[in-house]
Design an enzyme around this catalytic site. Structure first.
Site, PDB file in Angstrom:
ATOM      1  N   SER A   1     -25.100 -72.189  64.003  1.00 14.66           N
ATOM      2  CA  SER A   1     -23.839 -72.237  64.726  1.00 14.66           C
ATOM      3  C   SER A   1     -22.931 -71.130  64.214  1.00 14.66           C
ATOM      4  O   SER A   1     -23.303 -70.364  63.337  1.00 14.66           O
ATOM      5  CB  SER A   1     -23.178 -73.600  64.549  1.00 14.66           C
ATOM      6  OG  SER A   1     -22.733 -73.732  63.218  1.00 14.66           O
ATOM      7  N   LYS A   2     -21.733 -71.083  64.776  1.00 14.94           N
ATOM      8  CA  LYS A   2     -20.829 -69.964  64.456  1.00 14.94           C
ATOM      9  C   LYS A   2     -20.525 -69.872  62.965  1.00 14.94           C
ATOM     10  O   LYS A   2     -20.308 -68.798  62.427  1.00 14.94           O
ATOM     11  CB  LYS A   2     -19.495 -70.075  65.201  1.00 14.94           C
ATOM     12  CG  LYS A   2     -19.594 -70.309  66.664  1.00 14.94           C
ATOM     13  CD  LYS A   2     -19.268 -71.760  67.026  1.00 14.94           C
ATOM     14  CE  LYS A   2     -20.487 -72.445  67.623  1.00 14.94           C
ATOM     15  NZ  LYS A   2     -20.679 -73.838  67.376  1.00 14.94           N
TER      16      LYS A   2
END
Length: 490
Positions: free
Chosen positions: A253-254
């Site tokens: 994820s980010k």
RNA sequence: GGCCCCAUAGUCAAGAGGCCUAAGACGCUGCCCUCUCAAGGCGGAAACACGGGUUCGAAUCCCGUUGGGGCUACCA
């Protein structure tokens, strides 16, 4: 063998991330390998999660990577439209047919009712399954409620016995017990199809021969098989690619840094490096002697059976290393072209320089590129070729300007020596400096290090004579003078 | 919780019962080259998750455990 048709079917809810890029790439490789077609289909049935611009971002990331599609958005094809939001009639027709054939039914249970049921079952420690309340409503009742305008979804009538067997090219035979599935929804109350349903209807309509997608869909596949069977469609071949995980083995994820293709582009990755890296994630070029491989080499060696079953942790270090390899070997003019926007953004040049000083810029790129690994690093390492030296590296200043005895006088000799060079090229500059060294009976480093600091402000740079020649006589003398003056003031 | 997938160094990954004293690559590290940094060359450390089987023989086949991941939505 039949025509090979594969598809990449992203949902436009954000940017193309590396997992999606790899799925697209493997589909592309497989299509190219077998002279098949790659279809791009946009799965935009969930209007709430749609993101503006997402489609164009995804398309441009794919293009940047060099992954082209034979049918799809901005390309057309005989099996369009390629946006699910424009294919409603197909889904409606298929769902109606299932209802007529008594293989699916309207369900009028409200979301609240369902939620209540869910809570109850959870309390009892039971897995949630729809209990089939509306499964056996009489046709009259259904018509009646429909007329009243009570919202309804359409559910599959799932058989409560038997095995569903999925043949997967990567994983082999995977079987599921049909009774574990409840009567899942195939059409939402607004009439739009649920993922599993739209997917099956489209894959069939688009004559997809091989469904190559991420492993997260493996558990959905038996439901899709049930739909294929109910609709009387032939089931395609499946290949589920293992997931790409973050370094901590969790889902990417980010918070794990760069994960979107566009971010790699922005940090100065070369598309061929990312593509090369992605092919190495889950597949390995056993018969090739190097891991630095072109798409053409990959295509000829590629096979789905050789794709790894285990999830891969993505390692940015190796990507960067690969990128560094490509930086030094790729076409210089192309690299220059790609670097220019970076130079402009960093304020090193403007649009006019980019046109007028193309040769100089190219020479800079050429000399710096072999010691950096990304275009971002290239930009940083090129600064002093475009801007005056305004400060000196702290450690270098200490070592060469402060502590080195008589350095100002030495640099003055160097300055005067360079001043006598007429044809200011690498050979002449080097032989002049070498001659000075032997006259003074000093080792090269004694004068080269302070010179480097004076000319670049840094302790690292390309070969000092390359730097001199590129910078030109005027700037070399100016910067040496400036450094000499600076040292005298310390 | 249920179901499904997966398990070789820090990471990617070769390996299809004897060829394994387990490849290769990134990273780490020693040396060489050298004007610095890279690059390059030559070395090094580092792995079959665990426990049971099957077999003359298991990294490889089977079972279990453990660990990781996925699915279990009117998301895809």
């Amino acid at each position: 063998m039949e025509k090979i048709r594969v598809r990449f079917a992203p949902s436009p809810t954000g940017y193309l991330h590396i997992g999606g890029a790899r799925t697209a790439l493997f589909n592309w490789l497989f299509a190219k390998k077998h002279n098949g077609q790659l279809i791009l289909r946009i799965e935009d049935t969930d209007t709430e999660r749609l993101k503006e611009d997402s489609v164009s971002q995804i398309l441009s990331s794919l293009r940047w990577l060099g992954i082209d599609w034979d049918e799809g958005p901005e390309k057309g094809g005989d099996f369009g439209p390629y946006f699910q939001s424009q294919r409603q009639e197909y889904y409606t027709k298929a769902a109606q047919r299932l209802i007529q054939e008594n293989k699916a039914y309207h369900c009028f249970c409200s979301a609240e009712e369902l939620e209540e049921e869910r809570q109850k079952q959870r309390k009892e420690g039971m897995p949630f399954r729809y209990q089939g309340k509306c499964r056996n409503l009489s046709p009259e009742e259904v018509q009646d409620r429909l007329k009243q305008g009570i919202p309804s979804v359409i559910r599959m009538k799932v058989p409560n016995s038997g095995q569903v067997v999925v043949e997967d090219l990567i994983r082999g035979t995977v079987s599921f017990n049909a009774k574990q599935f409840d009567d899942f929804i195939i059409a939402k109350s607004d009439g739009t199809p649920a993922y599993n349903f739209a997917c099956v209807v489209d894959d069939h309509a688009m004559q997809i021969s091989h469904v190559i997608r991420a492993e997260e869909h493996l558990s959905n596949t038996p439901k899709q098989c049930l739909i294929y069977q109910a609709l009387g469609y032939e089931i395609p071949l499946f290949a589920h690619l293992s997931m790409i995980l973050a370094p901590d083995r969790s889902k990417l994820s980010k918070r794990h840094g760069a994960t979107a293709v566009g971010e790699f582009q922005e940090m100065g990755c070369l598309p061929e490096a990312l593509v090369n890296y992605l092919t190495l994630l889950g597949w390995s070029p056993v018969e090739l002697e190097s891991e630095l491989i072109s798409p053409a080499q990959t295509i000829s060696a590629f096979s789905l059976e050789k794709v790894s079953k285990n999830a891969a942790v993505y390692d940015v270090q190796k990507l960067i290393w690969l990128n560094g390899q490509y930086m030094t070997t790729c076409d210089l003019d192309r690299l220059t072209l790609q670097a220019i926007p970076f130079f402009i953004r960093a304020g090193l040049i403007n649009n006019i320089d980019a046109e007028d000083n193309r040769d100089y810029i190219r020479d800079v790129v050429n000399t710096v590129r072999e010691r950096v690994r990304t275009i971002g690093e290239l930009t940083e390492g090129s600064r002093y070729y475009f801007q005056d030296v305004v400060s000196y590296d702290e450690k270098g200043r200490e070592k060469y300007f402060v502590k080195q005895e008589g350095v100002a006088a030495l640099l003055t000799k160097g300055r005067n020596c360079l001043n006598t060079v007429e044809q200011f090229d690498v050979e002449n500059v080097e032989s002049a400096y070498r001659q000075l060294m032997s006259e003074l009976e000093i080792k090269g480093g004694i004068i080269i290090h302070p010179t480097r600091l004076a000319l670049t402000g840094q302790t690292v740079s390309p070969g000092i004579f390359d730097v001199m020649a590129l910078l030109g006589k005027k700037k070399c003398l100016e910067r040496l003078d400036k450094a000499i003056e600076y040292i005298r003031k310390i």
